[in-house]
Design a protein around this motif. Sequence first.
Motif, PDB file in Angstrom:
ATOM      1  N   MET A   1      -1.116   0.705  -3.118  1.00 31.95           N
ATOM      2  CA  MET A   1      -1.819   1.562  -4.036  1.00 31.95           C
ATOM      3  C   MET A   1      -3.110   0.913  -4.469  1.00 31.95           C
ATOM      4  O   MET A   1      -3.223  -0.314  -4.498  1.00 31.95           O
ATOM      5  N   GLU A  49       1.186  -3.479  -4.535  1.00 30.36           N
ATOM      6  CA  GLU A  49       2.364  -2.653  -4.782  1.00 30.36           C
ATOM      7  C   GLU A  49       2.428  -2.275  -6.256  1.00 30.36           C
ATOM      8  O   GLU A  49       1.881  -2.965  -7.121  1.00 30.36           O
ATOM      9  N   TRP A  50       3.096  -1.184  -6.554  1.00 34.25           N
ATOM     10  CA  TRP A  50       3.170  -0.608  -7.896  1.00 34.25           C
ATOM     11  C   TRP A  50       3.435  -1.663  -8.972  1.00 34.25           C
ATOM     12  O   TRP A  50       2.663  -1.799  -9.924  1.00 34.25           O
ATOM     13  N   ALA A  77      -5.393   5.955 -10.243  1.00 39.93           N
ATOM     14  CA  ALA A  77      -4.619   5.353  -9.156  1.00 39.93           C
ATOM     15  C   ALA A  77      -4.634   6.254  -7.922  1.00 39.93           C
ATOM     16  O   ALA A  77      -4.594   7.478  -8.028  1.00 39.93           O
ATOM     17  N   ASP A  78      -4.684   5.613  -6.756  1.00 36.25           N
ATOM     18  CA  ASP A  78      -4.547   6.275  -5.466  1.00 36.25           C
ATOM     19  C   ASP A  78      -3.279   5.705  -4.846  1.00 36.25           C
ATOM     20  O   ASP A  78      -3.262   4.554  -4.402  1.00 36.25           O
ATOM     21  N   ILE A  79      -2.219   6.503  -4.858  1.00 36.45           N
ATOM     22  CA  ILE A  79      -0.914   6.043  -4.393  1.00 36.45           C
ATOM     23  C   ILE A  79      -0.687   6.615  -3.001  1.00 36.45           C
ATOM     24  O   ILE A  79      -0.506   7.826  -2.838  1.00 36.45           O
ATOM     25  N   ARG A  80      -0.733   5.740  -1.995  1.00 38.19           N
ATOM     26  CA  ARG A  80      -0.627   6.166  -0.601  1.00 38.19           C
ATOM     27  C   ARG A  80       0.318   5.209   0.126  1.00 38.19           C
ATOM     28  O   ARG A  80      -0.122   4.212   0.719  1.00 38.19           O
ATOM     29  N   PRO A  81       1.628   5.487   0.064  1.00 42.01           N
ATOM     30  CA  PRO A  81       2.609   4.580   0.680  1.00 42.01           C
ATOM     31  C   PRO A  81       2.325   4.330   2.160  1.00 42.01           C
ATOM     32  O   PRO A  81       1.890   5.229   2.889  1.00 42.01           O
TER      33      PRO A  81
END
Length: 106
Positions: A1, A49-50, A77-81
């Motif tokens: 992220m 990581e988160w 936040a840009d959360i892109r697993p």
Amino acid sequence: MLVAFSVAPSGTGRADGSVHDAVAAAVRIVRESGLPNRTTSMFTELEGEWDEVFDVVRRATEAVGEYGSRVSLVLKADIRPGYSGELDAKIERLESAIDEAGEGLA
């Protein structure tokens, strides 16, 4: 992220309103974290990581709290697993798209 955040104290009692000492304390924590990061005039970007990213944000916010009676935190936040290296890769893709668009104009 990816997380972009800005943290600043208020109620510092400084006549000039400067917050650079507080921001320096926060940025020092970010840089010492070992996570990929970048600081600009308005935000600090952090990648990881988160749990590790939010731990750094929390510690940076607490450090800023030592400089005033209140703290303001702005976070995006840009959360892109499944993706890493995006701190630089997103900029590289943008620059490539700009270059390609410019070639179409020539």
